[in-house]
Design a protein around this motif. Structure first.
Motif, mmCIF file in Angstrom:
data_model
loop_
_atom_site.group_PDB
_atom_site.id
_atom_site.type_symbol
_atom_site.label_atom_id
_atom_site.label_comp_id
_atom_site.label_asym_id
_atom_site.label_seq_id
_atom_site.Cartn_x
_atom_site.Cartn_y
_atom_site.Cartn_z
ATOM 1 N N ILE A 193 -7.454 -5.265 4.081
ATOM 2 C CA ILE A 193 -6.090 -4.870 3.712
ATOM 3 C C ILE A 193 -5.292 -4.421 4.929
ATOM 4 C CG2 ILE A 193 -4.693 -3.253 2.367
ATOM 5 C CD1 ILE A 193 -6.825 -3.285 0.230
ATOM 6 N N ALA A 243 3.927 2.568 -11.723
ATOM 7 C CA ALA A 243 3.919 1.752 -10.509
ATOM 8 C C ALA A 243 4.649 0.426 -10.721
ATOM 9 C CB ALA A 243 2.477 1.496 -10.070
ATOM 10 N N GLU A 244 4.484 -0.167 -11.898
ATOM 11 C CA GLU A 244 5.138 -1.453 -12.175
ATOM 12 C C GLU A 244 6.653 -1.301 -12.220
ATOM 13 O OE1 GLU A 244 5.532 -5.443 -12.705
ATOM 14 O OE2 GLU A 244 3.689 -4.331 -12.252
ATOM 15 N N LYS A 280 7.950 -1.030 -8.642
ATOM 16 C CA LYS A 280 7.967 -2.340 -7.980
ATOM 17 C C LYS A 280 9.114 -3.204 -8.512
ATOM 18 C CE LYS A 280 2.952 -2.321 -7.232
ATOM 19 N NZ LYS A 280 1.653 -2.921 -7.635
ATOM 20 N N THR A 326 2.800 6.311 -1.988
ATOM 21 C CA THR A 326 1.454 6.449 -2.538
ATOM 22 C C THR A 326 1.387 7.529 -3.607
ATOM 23 O OG1 THR A 326 0.597 5.837 -0.356
ATOM 24 C CG2 THR A 326 -0.984 6.677 -1.929
ATOM 25 N N ILE A 343 2.630 5.516 -6.663
ATOM 26 C CA ILE A 343 1.766 4.411 -7.094
ATOM 27 C C ILE A 343 0.348 4.900 -7.369
ATOM 28 C CG2 ILE A 343 0.736 2.230 -6.349
ATOM 29 C CD1 ILE A 343 3.299 1.600 -4.886
ATOM 30 N N SER A 354 -2.229 4.700 -5.262
ATOM 31 C CA SER A 354 -3.271 3.883 -4.648
ATOM 32 C C SER A 354 -2.920 3.546 -3.210
ATOM 33 C CB SER A 354 -3.470 2.579 -5.433
ATOM 34 O OG SER A 354 -4.296 1.679 -4.719
ATOM 35 N N SER A 392 -2.829 -0.284 -2.623
ATOM 36 C CA SER A 392 -1.612 -0.995 -3.023
ATOM 37 C C SER A 392 -0.429 -0.686 -2.119
ATOM 38 C CB SER A 392 -1.243 -0.622 -4.464
ATOM 39 O OG SER A 392 -2.265 -0.980 -5.359
ATOM 40 N N THR A 393 -0.480 0.452 -1.407
ATOM 41 C CA THR A 393 0.651 0.870 -0.583
ATOM 42 C C THR A 393 0.750 0.081 0.713
ATOM 43 O OG1 THR A 393 0.596 3.111 -1.489
ATOM 44 C CG2 THR A 393 1.683 2.831 0.627
#
Length: 439
Positions: free
Chosen positions: A173, A306-307, A310, A345, A348, A350, A353-354
């Motif tokens: 990542i 989080a969704e 985004k 973070t 979210i 995570s 994911s960040t």
């Protein structure tokens, strides 16, 4: 105001005011979505789309809860308590606190091993921590200290050691996204890049252990006895079955990469062996799932939150805005990049994911400001890790709460989130900024 800042701010303020975290996440997500231009219907649609993202982990925790109750039914908790309480008596007689340090070291070692040696992440917590609560409370150990110890073990290995989950975060990542954004990472030592931020985590742990929570804290032992079935009789066969069930659950999880199947296999072994009678299985299963219900719903709501963030597109706007404010000031640039990482973070929940979100902007900005490739990797990695501790929606805080709150005496926000935020995010900001300027 940026929708992400507003959403995260609303969620955190409501949580700190003791509004339930699930409610805080929903209200924060909808407010952020409306401010981000999605409207109420669009925000609800995005939130609903994201709910499925947390369902797998939530079901995993529910099944782990049922498995944990079966372990308690086997008498393993009582056996551990008997052995440890005998040591407590010896330590009291000697006037020492050796057992306290043994338990802290054990929990720290297991948490760190869960990221690499036996990569089961938070799955060990509902199985290992509840049986130790009675002993921890007899020692009057502050559970906020245990939360800090567990969170350190869940985060520091993956942000510093490129093995297990660290191999995924650091190599697949972090380095992959930095390289994708245009920086040559050939020959870069990832442990060198993240060593100073990891040192900040260590400083936070030492402060928590040696200063912040060194004092004693009293808990109601009666509540623990009720939750952990301290009065359950045990025999060598039931303890053997418990050992086999735990080993089987871990092996199956590693083999199939599924906490759900692993916990289910463990519960079935208890049922087939007779330790858990068939007529009791349904009640125990329901009891265990209720024990972990709050954690599961928080994870599901966090995925919806989080969704929405985004869907607004405001995360990129936030990152772009930070880049515009920097100009040519390296010190300010490093600080703003770290603060944006912390904010993203925290919302979210995570680190994994960040990094892909922030790397696309931060890497070119780092090059423009004259940071070395090693410093850029450090900035992006630290910005991603910031907020994992101290986020109400992070499994690094939800995991410890799941184990420490089975008797209702450990508040998720004030006993897990706030202590880990203060002891890890603040040192990470300082040490991450220092590393960016030195590397």
């Amino acid at each position: 105001m940026n929708a992400v800042i507003a959403a995260v701010g609303i969620m955190l303020i409501l949580s700190l005011c003791r509004v339930h975290v699930v409610v805080a996440l929903i209200v924060g997500a909808l407010a952020g979505g409306v401010l981000g231009g999605l409207g109420l219907e669009g925000s609800l649609a995005a939130f609903n789309r994201g709910l499925g993202g947390g369902a797998t982990v939530a079901l995993s925790y529910a099944l782990l809860g049922a498995f944990a109750v079966a372990i308690a039914k086997s008498g393993l908790a009582h056996a551990l308590a008997d052995k440890a309480l005998a040591l407590v008596g010896q330590q009291d007689a000697q006037g020492g606190g050796l057992l306290k340090w043994i338990l802290i070291t054990l929990l720290l070692a297991v948490a760190m091993a869960s990221q690499n040696v036996l990569p089961i992440h938070i799955a060990f917590i509902p199985l290992l921590v509840p049986p130790l609560l009675y002993v921890l409370s007899k020692l009057q150990l502050d559970r906020r200290l245990i939360a800090c110890v567990l969170t350190f073990g869940l985060i520091t290995p993956y942000m510093f050691l490129p093995v297990g989950f660290g191999g995924i975060f650091l190599n697949e990542i972090l380095l992959a996204n930095v390289a994708k954004a245009g920086v040559d990472v050939t020959g870069i030592s990832i442990t060198e890049a993240m060593a100073i931020p990891a040192l900040g985590m260590l400083v936070g742990l030492l402060v928590a252990v040696l200063f912040s929570y060194r004092g004693k804290r009293v808990y109601d032992l009666a509540k623990i006895e009720q939750a952990e079935r301290i009065d359950v009789a045990y025999n060598p066969l039931s303890l053997l079955v418990a050992g086999v069930a735990i080993a089987a659950a871990f092996v199956v999880q590693l083999w199939l990469d599924s906490m759900i199947i692993g916990a289910l296999v463990g519960f079935v072994i208890f049922s087939v062996s007779g330790v858990v009678r068939w007529k009791e299985a349904d009640g125990l299963f329901t009891e265990g799932m209720k024990m972990m219900a709050m954690i599961g719903f928080i994870m599901i709501a966090a995925a919806g939150f989080a969704e929405v963030m985004k869907a607004t597109g405001e995360v990129k706007t936030l990152v772009d805005g930070a880049a515009e404010l920097v100009g040519q000031d390296k010190a300010l640039g490093a600080l703003l990049m770290l603060l944006v990482g912390l904010l993203v973070t925290m919302g979210i929940g995570s680190s994994f994911s960040t990094v892909p979100i922030i790397a696309a902007i931060f890497v070119p900005l780092g090059v423009q400001l004259g940071f070395s490739p090693l410093a850029i990797v450090c900035i992006v990695g630290t910005a991603g890790a910031l907020g994992d501790a101290g986020s109400p929606a992070s499994d690094s805080t939800l995991g410890p709460t799941a184990g420490l709150n089975v008797d209702g005496q450990h508040n998720h926000i004030w006993d897990s989130v706030v202590p880990t935020f203060l002891h890890y995010n603040l040192p990470l900001l300082v040490f991450g900024w220092a590393a960016a300027m030195l590397l």
